[in-house]
Design a protein around this motif. Structure first.
Motif, PDB file in Angstrom:
ATOM      1  N   GLY A 172      44.859  31.069  27.643  1.00 28.18           N
ATOM      2  CA  GLY A 172      46.192  31.462  27.209  1.00 28.18           C
ATOM      3  C   GLY A 172      46.276  32.905  26.767  1.00 28.18           C
ATOM      4  N   ALA A 173      45.122  33.485  26.387  1.00 29.57           N
ATOM      5  CA  ALA A 173      45.110  34.885  25.966  1.00 29.57           C
ATOM      6  C   ALA A 173      45.050  35.847  27.139  1.00 29.57           C
ATOM      7  CB  ALA A 173      43.919  35.135  25.032  1.00 29.57           C
ATOM      8  N   VAL A 174      44.788  35.333  28.340  1.00 32.21           N
ATOM      9  CA  VAL A 174      44.678  36.173  29.528  1.00 32.21           C
ATOM     10  C   VAL A 174      46.068  36.467  30.082  1.00 32.21           C
ATOM     11  CG1 VAL A 174      43.812  36.300  31.886  1.00 32.21           C
ATOM     12  CG2 VAL A 174      42.393  35.290  30.089  1.00 32.21           C
ATOM     13  N   ASP A 175      46.347  37.722  30.339  1.00 32.84           N
ATOM     14  CA  ASP A 175      47.608  38.105  30.967  1.00 32.84           C
ATOM     15  C   ASP A 175      47.427  38.027  32.475  1.00 32.84           C
ATOM     16  OD1 ASP A 175      49.993  39.183  31.799  1.00 32.84           O
ATOM     17  OD2 ASP A 175      50.030  40.739  30.262  1.00 32.84           O
ATOM     18  N   HIS A 176      47.743  36.878  33.048  1.00 31.50           N
ATOM     19  CA  HIS A 176      47.522  36.668  34.474  1.00 31.50           C
ATOM     20  C   HIS A 176      48.438  37.529  35.335  1.00 31.50           C
ATOM     21  CE1 HIS A 176      44.699  33.286  34.127  1.00 31.50           C
ATOM     22  NE2 HIS A 176      45.405  32.915  33.077  1.00 31.50           N
ATOM     23  N   ARG A 177      49.549  37.983  34.774  1.00 31.54           N
ATOM     24  CA  ARG A 177      50.434  38.845  35.556  1.00 31.54           C
ATOM     25  C   ARG A 177      49.777  40.193  35.823  1.00 31.54           C
ATOM     26  NH1 ARG A 177      55.304  38.556  31.463  1.00 31.54           N
ATOM     27  NH2 ARG A 177      53.475  39.024  30.165  1.00 31.54           N
ATOM     28  N   VAL A 178      49.158  40.775  34.790  1.00 29.27           N
ATOM     29  CA  VAL A 178      48.428  42.026  34.976  1.00 29.27           C
ATOM     30  C   VAL A 178      47.251  41.813  35.916  1.00 29.27           C
ATOM     31  CG1 VAL A 178      47.041  43.794  33.820  1.00 29.27           C
ATOM     32  CG2 VAL A 178      49.119  42.928  32.731  1.00 29.27           C
TER      33      VAL A 178
ATOM     34  N   GLN B 178      44.689  42.522  41.236  1.00 31.37           N
ATOM     35  CA  GLN B 178      44.098  41.950  42.438  1.00 31.37           C
ATOM     36  C   GLN B 178      44.812  42.443  43.689  1.00 31.37           C
ATOM     37  OE1 GLN B 178      43.073  37.845  42.031  1.00 31.37           O
ATOM     38  NE2 GLN B 178      43.194  37.444  44.218  1.00 31.37           N
ATOM     39  N   CYS B 179      46.126  42.532  43.636  1.00 29.92           N
ATOM     40  CA  CYS B 179      46.872  43.058  44.776  1.00 29.92           C
ATOM     41  C   CYS B 179      46.533  44.531  45.020  1.00 29.92           C
ATOM     42  CB  CYS B 179      48.371  42.904  44.547  1.00 29.92           C
ATOM     43  SG  CYS B 179      48.951  41.177  44.569  1.00 29.92           S
ATOM     44  N   GLY B 180      46.339  45.286  43.941  1.00 26.71           N
ATOM     45  CA  GLY B 180      45.956  46.684  44.093  1.00 26.71           C
ATOM     46  C   GLY B 180      44.591  46.837  44.736  1.00 26.71           C
TER      47      GLY B 180
ATOM     48  N   VAL C  45      45.782  39.227  48.370  1.00 30.48           N
ATOM     49  CA  VAL C  45      47.190  39.414  48.004  1.00 30.48           C
ATOM     50  C   VAL C  45      47.857  38.057  47.810  1.00 30.48           C
ATOM     51  CG1 VAL C  45      49.420  40.240  48.832  1.00 30.48           C
ATOM     52  CG2 VAL C  45      47.387  41.648  49.130  1.00 30.48           C
ATOM     53  N   TRP C  46      47.562  37.109  48.701  1.00 30.93           N
ATOM     54  CA  TRP C  46      48.149  35.777  48.592  1.00 30.93           C
ATOM     55  C   TRP C  46      47.739  35.106  47.287  1.00 30.93           C
ATOM     56  CZ3 TRP C  46      45.601  30.881  48.833  1.00 30.93           C
ATOM     57  CH2 TRP C  46      46.467  29.792  48.858  1.00 30.93           C
ATOM     58  N   LEU C  47      46.469  35.188  46.932  1.00 31.00           N
ATOM     59  CA  LEU C  47      46.005  34.599  45.677  1.00 31.00           C
ATOM     60  C   LEU C  47      46.640  35.297  44.483  1.00 31.00           C
ATOM     61  CD1 LEU C  47      42.208  34.046  46.429  1.00 31.00           C
ATOM     62  CD2 LEU C  47      43.953  32.285  46.154  1.00 31.00           C
ATOM     63  N   GLY C  48      46.769  36.637  44.575  1.00 29.98           N
ATOM     64  CA  GLY C  48      47.379  37.371  43.481  1.00 29.98           C
ATOM     65  C   GLY C  48      48.836  37.010  43.266  1.00 29.98           C
TER      66      GLY C  48
ATOM     67  N   LYS D 283      50.287  34.248  44.234  1.00 30.69           N
ATOM     68  CA  LYS D 283      50.326  32.858  43.790  1.00 30.69           C
ATOM     69  C   LYS D 283      50.060  32.753  42.297  1.00 30.69           C
ATOM     70  CE  LYS D 283      48.085  28.387  44.697  1.00 30.69           C
ATOM     71  NZ  LYS D 283      47.029  27.703  45.500  1.00 30.69           N
ATOM     72  N   SER D 284      49.083  33.532  41.821  1.00 36.04           N
ATOM     73  CA  SER D 284      48.780  33.532  40.393  1.00 36.04           C
ATOM     74  C   SER D 284      49.927  34.114  39.583  1.00 36.04           C
ATOM     75  CB  SER D 284      47.491  34.330  40.137  1.00 36.04           C
ATOM     76  OG  SER D 284      47.204  34.414  38.762  1.00 36.04           O
ATOM     77  N   ALA D 285      50.568  35.153  40.130  1.00 30.55           N
ATOM     78  CA  ALA D 285      51.670  35.784  39.404  1.00 30.55           C
ATOM     79  C   ALA D 285      52.871  34.849  39.277  1.00 30.55           C
ATOM     80  CB  ALA D 285      52.079  37.076  40.114  1.00 30.55           C
ATOM     81  N   ARG D 286      53.152  34.058  40.320  1.00 30.83           N
ATOM     82  CA  ARG D 286      54.293  33.138  40.266  1.00 30.83           C
ATOM     83  C   ARG D 286      54.080  32.037  39.229  1.00 30.83           C
ATOM     84  NH1 ARG D 286      54.117  33.538  46.006  1.00 30.83           N
ATOM     85  NH2 ARG D 286      53.018  31.537  46.085  1.00 30.83           N
TER      86      ARG D 286
END
Length: 283
Positions: free
Chosen positions: A30-36, A41-43, A149-152, A154-157
Motif C-alpha cells: 500500500g505504500a508503493v506508488d504504482h502509478r509512478v 516502466q513505460c519510460g 508498456v502493456w504491463l505498465g 495495466k498496473s496504472a489502471r
C-alpha cells in the motif's frame, strides 16, 4: 529432553504469524506508488525500443568490415548508445527507491528476457553475415518494449493512490549541479563522436561514467539524482537521450558525419538538461 509447551508453535500461533505477515505485506504494498512505477516502466520500455532500434540500425544486417570501417564510424559508436542507457538504469534505481520498490516484478523480467530473443537472433545473423529485411529491426526492438508498456498501463489502471505518500520537493543544489553536468557530459559525448579518434576519447567518457557509477550511494550519485528529479528533469533527460541516440545514427549511417554536425548536435543534446537545471534553480 522434550521441548516445553511454550516452545511449541501450535496451529493457532502459526495462523497468527501468517496473518501478521499478510498484514505487513499489504501495508508495504500500500505504500508503493504504482502509478509512478507504471510510468517508469513505460519510460524504460521506450528507451529500450530506441536503444535496440538504433543499435540494429548501426550494426545489424551489415558485414563486419562495413561496420568496423572508418566510413561507418566503427564499433566506437556503441559507446554513444551505451552511455545514456547505463545512466538511465542508475537513475531508475533512485525512482524505485523513492516509491519503495525493493525488486522488479517477475512478469516484467520474464517478458523482457523473452522479448530480447529476437534481438539476439538478429545479432547472431549479423555476425555470420546472414542478411534479413530491415523491418525485422523494428520487430526486434518492439518485442521487449511492447509487453513492458502493456504491463505498465495495466498496473496504472488498477493502481490506487498509495496509503502513505512521500513529499517530493524541488531538486536541491547538488541535484541541479549534477543535472547540468549530466547534460554537458551527454552533449560532449555526442560532440566528440563526430571527430577522428573517438575510439580513444570514448574510453575517457566511459571512465567518467564508471566514476559516476561508483558514486551511486552518495548524494552526488545517479540514483540520488533520479530520486530528486521531477517531471521537468525526466522530460529533459528523455529529450537528451533521444537526441543523442539519433545523433549517433546520423553520424554513423549518413554523409552528415562532420564536426559541424557533431558540435551542433552535441549542443542540442546538452540543452534540455542544462535548461532544466537552470529553471530548477529559479523556481
Amino acid at each position: 529432553m522434550k521441548p516445553n509447551d511454550t516452545d511449541r508453535l501450535d496451529a493457532a500461533g502459526a495462523a497468527r504469524l501468517l496473518e501478521a505477515g499478510a498484514v505487513a505485506s499489504a501495508r508495504a504494498d500500500g505504500a508503493v506508488d504504482h502509478r509512478v512505477l507504471a510510468r517508469t516502466q513505460c519510460g524504460i520500455a521506450a528507451a529500450m525500443f530506441i536503444y535496440i532500434s538504433a543499435f540494429l540500425l548501426l550494426f545489424g544486417n551489415q558485414t563486419q568490415e562495413a561496420v568496423s570501417g572508418a566510413a561507418s564510424g566503427g564499433y566506437a559508436y556503441a559507446n554513444v548508445l551505451l552511455i545514456p542507457f547505463l545512466v538511465l538504469t542508475q537513475l531508475v534505481m533512485g525512482v524505485r527507491d523513492r516509491v519503495r520498490v525493493l525488486r522488479a516484478h517477475r512478469p516484467s523480467l520474464v517478458f523482457t528476457l523473452i522479448g530480447l530473443i529476437p534481438f539476439l537472433a538478429l545479432a547472431v545473423l549479423s555476425v555470420f553475415g546472414v542478411s534479413y529485411p530491415w523491418g525485422f529491426n523494428l520487430v526486434a526492438a518492439a518485442a521487449p518494449a511492447v509487453p513492458m508498456v502493456w504491463l505498465g498501463l495495466k498496473s496504472a489502471r488498477r493502481a490506487d493512490p498509495p496509503a502513505t505518500t512521500v513529499a517530493h520537493t524541488e531538486p536541491g543544489r547538488p541535484a541541479r549541479i549534477m543535472t547540468a553536468s549530466l547534460g554537458l557530459y551527454l552533449g560532449l559525448t555526442g560532440m566528440l563522436a563526430a571527430f577522428n579518434g573517438f575510439a580513444l576519447t570514448g574510453l575517457g567518457l566511459i571512465t567518467v561514467l564508471i566514476v559516476l557509477l561508483a558514486l551511486f550511494s552518495s548524494r552526488w550519485g545517479l540514483p540520488s539524482l533520479g530520486a530528486a528529479w521531477s517531471t521537468r528533469e525526466w522530460t529533459a533527460y528523455a529529450l537528451s537521450f533521444t537526441l543523442l541516440v539519433t545523433l549517433a545514427v546520423v553520424l554513423a549511417r549518413t554523409p552528415w558525419n562532420t564536426p559541424l554536425v557533431g558540435v551542433v548536435g552535441g549542443m542540442l543534446v546538452a540543452a534540455p538538461l542544462v535548461v532544466a537545471a537552470v529553471r530548477g534553480a529559479r523556481s
